[in-house]
Design a protein around this motif. Sequence first.
Motif, PDB file in Angstrom:
ATOM      1  N   THR A 101       0.828  -1.216   0.000  1.00 27.22           N
ATOM      2  CA  THR A 101       0.000   0.000   0.000  1.00 27.22           C
ATOM      3  C   THR A 101       0.860   1.262   0.000  1.00 27.22           C
ATOM      4  N   GLU A 102       2.052   1.197   0.622  1.00 25.68           N
ATOM      5  CA  GLU A 102       2.924   2.369   0.617  1.00 25.68           C
ATOM      6  C   GLU A 102       3.584   2.585  -0.744  1.00 25.68           C
ATOM      7  N   SER A 103       3.387   1.639  -1.667  1.00 22.19           N
ATOM      8  CA  SER A 103       3.824   1.823  -3.054  1.00 22.19           C
ATOM      9  C   SER A 103       2.657   2.273  -3.929  1.00 22.19           C
ATOM     10  N   GLY A 104       1.560   2.617  -3.281  1.00 28.06           N
ATOM     11  CA  GLY A 104       0.401   3.122  -4.017  1.00 28.06           C
ATOM     12  C   GLY A 104      -0.504   2.047  -4.580  1.00 28.06           C
ATOM     13  N   ILE A 105      -0.319   0.808  -4.145  1.00 25.22           N
ATOM     14  CA  ILE A 105      -1.169  -0.285  -4.623  1.00 25.22           C
ATOM     15  C   ILE A 105      -2.244  -0.556  -3.580  1.00 25.22           C
ATOM     16  N   PRO A 106      -3.496  -0.359  -3.951  1.00 21.83           N
ATOM     17  CA  PRO A 106      -4.556  -0.492  -2.952  1.00 21.83           C
ATOM     18  C   PRO A 106      -4.798  -1.934  -2.532  1.00 21.83           C
ATOM     19  N   ASP A 107      -5.221  -2.099  -1.299  1.00 19.57           N
ATOM     20  CA  ASP A 107      -5.638  -3.401  -0.793  1.00 19.57           C
ATOM     21  C   ASP A 107      -7.125  -3.527  -1.076  1.00 19.57           C
ATOM     22  N   PHE A 108      -7.492  -4.449  -1.964  1.00 18.29           N
ATOM     23  CA  PHE A 108      -8.899  -4.462  -2.364  1.00 18.29           C
ATOM     24  C   PHE A 108      -9.829  -5.036  -1.312  1.00 18.29           C
TER      25      PHE A 108
ATOM     26  N   SER B  99      -9.544  -3.789   1.852  1.00 18.94           N
ATOM     27  CA  SER B  99      -9.641  -2.782   2.897  1.00 18.94           C
ATOM     28  C   SER B  99     -10.786  -1.818   2.593  1.00 18.94           C
ATOM     29  N   VAL B 100     -11.151  -1.058   3.597  1.00 18.27           N
ATOM     30  CA  VAL B 100     -12.329  -0.194   3.505  1.00 18.27           C
ATOM     31  C   VAL B 100     -12.207   0.810   2.353  1.00 18.27           C
ATOM     32  N   ASP B 101     -11.006   1.375   2.192  1.00 21.67           N
ATOM     33  CA  ASP B 101     -10.851   2.359   1.115  1.00 21.67           C
ATOM     34  C   ASP B 101     -10.281   1.713  -0.144  1.00 21.67           C
ATOM     35  N   GLY B 102     -10.348   0.414  -0.183  1.00 20.98           N
ATOM     36  CA  GLY B 102      -9.759  -0.322  -1.305  1.00 20.98           C
ATOM     37  C   GLY B 102     -10.701  -0.434  -2.487  1.00 20.98           C
ATOM     38  N   LEU B 103     -10.355  -1.339  -3.384  1.00 16.30           N
ATOM     39  CA  LEU B 103     -11.078  -1.466  -4.642  1.00 16.30           C
ATOM     40  C   LEU B 103     -12.548  -1.809  -4.463  1.00 16.30           C
ATOM     41  N   TYR B 104     -12.834  -2.480  -3.386  1.00 21.14           N
ATOM     42  CA  TYR B 104     -14.204  -2.932  -3.169  1.00 21.14           C
ATOM     43  C   TYR B 104     -15.183  -1.770  -3.254  1.00 21.14           C
ATOM     44  N   HIS B 105     -14.703  -0.591  -2.851  1.00 20.92           N
ATOM     45  CA  HIS B 105     -15.606   0.551  -2.783  1.00 20.92           C
ATOM     46  C   HIS B 105     -15.440   1.493  -3.969  1.00 20.92           C
ATOM     47  N   GLN B 106     -14.784   0.996  -5.006  1.00 24.02           N
ATOM     48  CA  GLN B 106     -14.504   1.882  -6.126  1.00 24.02           C
ATOM     49  C   GLN B 106     -15.447   1.674  -7.304  1.00 24.02           C
ATOM     50  N   HIS B 107     -16.707   1.595  -7.028  1.00 23.10           N
ATOM     51  CA  HIS B 107     -17.715   1.686  -8.080  1.00 23.10           C
ATOM     52  C   HIS B 107     -17.649   0.593  -9.132  1.00 23.10           C
ATOM     53  N   TYR B 108     -17.527  -0.632  -8.714  1.00 27.97           N
ATOM     54  CA  TYR B 108     -17.745  -1.719  -9.658  1.00 27.97           C
ATOM     55  C   TYR B 108     -19.031  -2.428  -9.276  1.00 27.97           C
ATOM     56  N   ASP B 109     -19.787  -2.829 -10.296  1.00 26.57           N
ATOM     57  CA  ASP B 109     -21.077  -3.473 -10.032  1.00 26.57           C
ATOM     58  C   ASP B 109     -20.886  -4.790  -9.300  1.00 26.57           C
ATOM     59  N   VAL B 110     -19.813  -5.467  -9.646  1.00 30.38           N
ATOM     60  CA  VAL B 110     -19.565  -6.805  -9.122  1.00 30.38           C
ATOM     61  C   VAL B 110     -18.421  -6.720  -8.122  1.00 30.38           C
ATOM     62  N   PRO B 111     -18.535  -7.341  -6.958  1.00 24.20           N
ATOM     63  CA  PRO B 111     -17.430  -7.277  -5.988  1.00 24.20           C
ATOM     64  C   PRO B 111     -16.191  -7.980  -6.526  1.00 24.20           C
ATOM     65  N   PRO B 112     -14.988  -7.515  -6.128  1.00 22.46           N
ATOM     66  CA  PRO B 112     -13.743  -8.088  -6.651  1.00 22.46           C
ATOM     67  C   PRO B 112     -13.654  -9.601  -6.479  1.00 22.46           C
ATOM     68  N   GLU B 113     -14.190 -10.117  -5.388  1.00 21.85           N
ATOM     69  CA  GLU B 113     -14.118 -11.562  -5.168  1.00 21.85           C
ATOM     70  C   GLU B 113     -14.778 -12.324  -6.307  1.00 21.85           C
ATOM     71  N   GLU B 114     -15.810 -11.705  -6.893  1.00 21.88           N
ATOM     72  CA  GLU B 114     -16.487 -12.371  -8.003  1.00 21.88           C
ATOM     73  C   GLU B 114     -15.766 -12.076  -9.318  1.00 21.88           C
ATOM     74  N   LEU B 115     -15.379 -10.797  -9.506  1.00 22.03           N
ATOM     75  CA  LEU B 115     -14.652 -10.409 -10.717  1.00 22.03           C
ATOM     76  C   LEU B 115     -13.378 -11.221 -10.899  1.00 22.03           C
ATOM     77  N   LEU B 116     -12.723 -11.525  -9.776  1.00 27.68           N
ATOM     78  CA  LEU B 116     -11.435 -12.218  -9.834  1.00 27.68           C
ATOM     79  C   LEU B 116     -11.595 -13.715  -9.598  1.00 27.68           C
ATOM     80  N   SER B 117     -12.757 -14.249  -9.930  1.00 30.07           N
ATOM     81  CA  SER B 117     -12.966 -15.692  -9.807  1.00 30.07           C
ATOM     82  C   SER B 117     -12.781 -16.355 -11.172  1.00 30.07           C
TER      83      SER B 117
END
Length: 244
Positions: free
Chosen positions: A23-30, A32-50
């Motif tokens: 995260t200190e290299s600017g790579i979000p933890d998907f 975490s609360v401010d991570g990818l999960y909350h970045q406006h995708y219709d499908v949660p990452p767990e499903e997108l990355l299945s």
Amino acid sequence: MDLQQIIDESSRIVFFGGAGVSTESGIPDFRSVDGLYHQHYDVPPEELLSRTYFNRHPEAFFRFYRDKMLPLNAQPNAAHRKLAELEAAGRLSAVVTQNIDGLHQKAGSKRVYELHGSIWRNFCMSCGMAWPPEAIRDSEGVPRCSCGGIIKPDVVLYEEGLDNEVVSGAVHAIRQADTLIIAGTSLTVYPAAGFVTCFRGRYVVLINRDATPYDSQADLVIHRKVGEVLGAIEVHPLTGTPSS
Ligand code: ZN
């Protein structure tokens, strides 16, 4: 004991890291609360990355992957750099990581077990040809090999198993370790917790911004950023061993 003392006493450290290391290299933890999960995708990452989603909706998978999973210009932070230094100094025997960004190798680490694979390796699903990540980044829609097959990143998707060789290498390193530093992971993500139980050495150190279920079992717990903590460590060469 503080972390500096523990490291100075150790010669076979294994570092087990999660998303919080990058995260200190600017790579979000998907996760975490401010991570990818909350970045406006219709499908949660767990499903997108299945694997199911990859098979059924490859275009949408690669749209997300290109957008969020390919930080090819990200640079190692103080944590990655210090771990490479500790390995070069003979104090650290391996890094085991859940990250797929390749930043440990970029920092100079040699023995890295990437439990979830790497965005830097990509293979054609038909002929097996290797492709650089730019082949995916610079393509549109579904990236294709010259043979027409789909180019798949060598990252472990949800529903897929871990690579046996990587797992056994990581387990072996942890079994031989004198100190286990667990950082940037809450240890709630499979298979992190299982690896920790293989450890038979002296010190377990936990570095994580938030508390984890394992805090009470560690010899030292530090609730701060990983790069900050490791960046402050001094690397002393091993003493008591013949130098030539
Ligand atoms: Zn091919």
